[in-house]
Design an enzyme around this catalytic site. Structure first.
Site, PDB file in Angstrom:
ATOM      1  CE1 TYR A 172       0.208   7.526  -6.702  1.00 40.57           C
ATOM      2  CE2 TYR A 172      -1.577   7.902  -8.253  1.00 40.57           C
ATOM      3  CZ  TYR A 172      -1.139   7.456  -7.020  1.00 40.57           C
ATOM      4  OH  TYR A 172      -2.039   6.932  -6.121  1.00 40.57           O
ATOM      5  CG  ASN A 218      -1.533   1.315   1.531  1.00 41.66           C
ATOM      6  OD1 ASN A 218      -2.531   1.702   0.931  1.00 41.66           O
ATOM      7  ND2 ASN A 218      -0.934   2.060   2.463  1.00 41.66           N
ATOM      8  CE  LYS A 256      -0.179   3.989  -6.709  1.00 39.44           C
ATOM      9  NZ  LYS A 256      -0.104   3.110  -5.523  1.00 39.44           N
TER      10      LYS A 256
END
Ligand SMILES: NC(=O)c1ccc[n+]([C@@H]2O[C@H](COP(=O)([O-])OP(=O)(O)OC[C@H]3O[C@@H](n4cnc5c(N)ncnc54)[C@H](O)[C@@H]3O)[C@@H](O)[C@H]2O)c1
Length: 248
Positions: free
Chosen positions: A156, A91, A160
């Site tokens: 980012y 996470n 992801k």
């Protein structure tokens, strides 16, 4: 019966936000929990809070997920404290947003290093005891922007999207040993990562979301809990979107 009775789970980046909610949800379902986060975040204090709230066993471990030795030590400490590791949630994540023309190479590298390489290093370290035990769950926290792309977030969203490829490859590699690997892709969730949004921007975002609201960390934790427990025993290599319908 509680859904994670007798299980041991490590959640990275779990002193606050979505990670904290996941660790607390696991503890409430009977799991022993390892709160793994940067030393300055005081993981031991968050673990004590979860233990006090749920009555579960919880310890804090300091680590930087972008460092291989830290990841190996965190898994070793987990096994030392609880005898095994059943569930790993990757996470921990950071953002360093800017348009590509202004993005520094170091900002690209830092985001890939924590968000993507960190998940690889943790999965590699955890896979040793999991593959030996012939059971385990790995859940990677991706993002809606890894699926849709987002201006100002090339680093980012690449990290992801990369997590989705990593999830599917690990799922194929580990399936023969019954280690299940899935991803959760949250949309806009109310945490520090999104708290910078002005009220007006927040209202605009809510308008774009079919369910008409920004998500809460609990919305994500419930989906992660499903992928961590016995209810999802025939699901691997999947991406579960928790985004209020923002991206379908
Ligand atoms: N908030 C959202 O809207 C949203 C949407 C989609 C995906 N996500 C993802 O969910 C995850 C949690 O996000 P959040 O909103 O709770 O963010 P947050 O910033 O509140 O929490 C991130 C946590 O990761 C930890 N962390 C950062 N770098 C680390 C490192 N190198 N090693 C170990 N821990 C580290 C931080 O200390 C922090 O506790 C992230 O992966 C994020 O990308 C969030």
């Amino acid at each position: 019966m509680r859904r994670l009775e007798g299980k041991t789970a490590l959640v990275t980046g779990s002193t606050r936000g979505i990670g904290f909610e996941i660790a607390a949800a696991f503890a409430a379902e009977g799991a022993s929990v390892v709160v793994a986060d940067l030393a300055q975040q005081n993981p031991a204090a968050a673990a004590a809070e979860i233990a006090a709230k749920t009555g579960a066993s919880a310890i804090g471990v300091a680590l930087d997920v972008s460092k291989e030795a830290d990841c190996e030590l965190a898994i070793a400490e987990t096994v030392k404290a609880f005898g095994k590791i059943d569930i790993l949630v990757n996470n921990a994540g950071i953002t360093k947003d800017s348009l590509v023309l202004r993005m520094k190479e170091a900002d690209f590298d830092a985001v890939i290093s924590v968000n993507l390489k960190g998940a690889f290093l943790m999965a590699k370290a955890a896979s040793k005891p999991m593959l030996k035990a012939r059971t385990g769950r790995i859940i990677n926290i991706s993002s809606v922007v890894g699926q849709s792309g987002q201006a100002g977030q090339s680093n980012y969203s690449a990290s992801k999207a990369g997590l989705i490829g990593l999830t599917k490859s690990l799922a194929r590699e580990f399936a023969p040993r019954q280690v299940l690997v899935n991803a959760v892709a949250p949309g806009f969730i109310r945490t520090r990562m999104t708290e910078g949004l002005k009220d007006e921007a927040r209202a605009k975002v809510s308008e774009m979301i079919p369910l008409g609201r920004i998500g809460e960390p609990e919305d994500v934790a419930k989906a992660v809990l499903f992928l961590a427990c016995g209810d999802s025993s025939y699901i691997t290599g999947q991406v579960l979107a928790v985004n209020g319908g923002l991206y379908m």
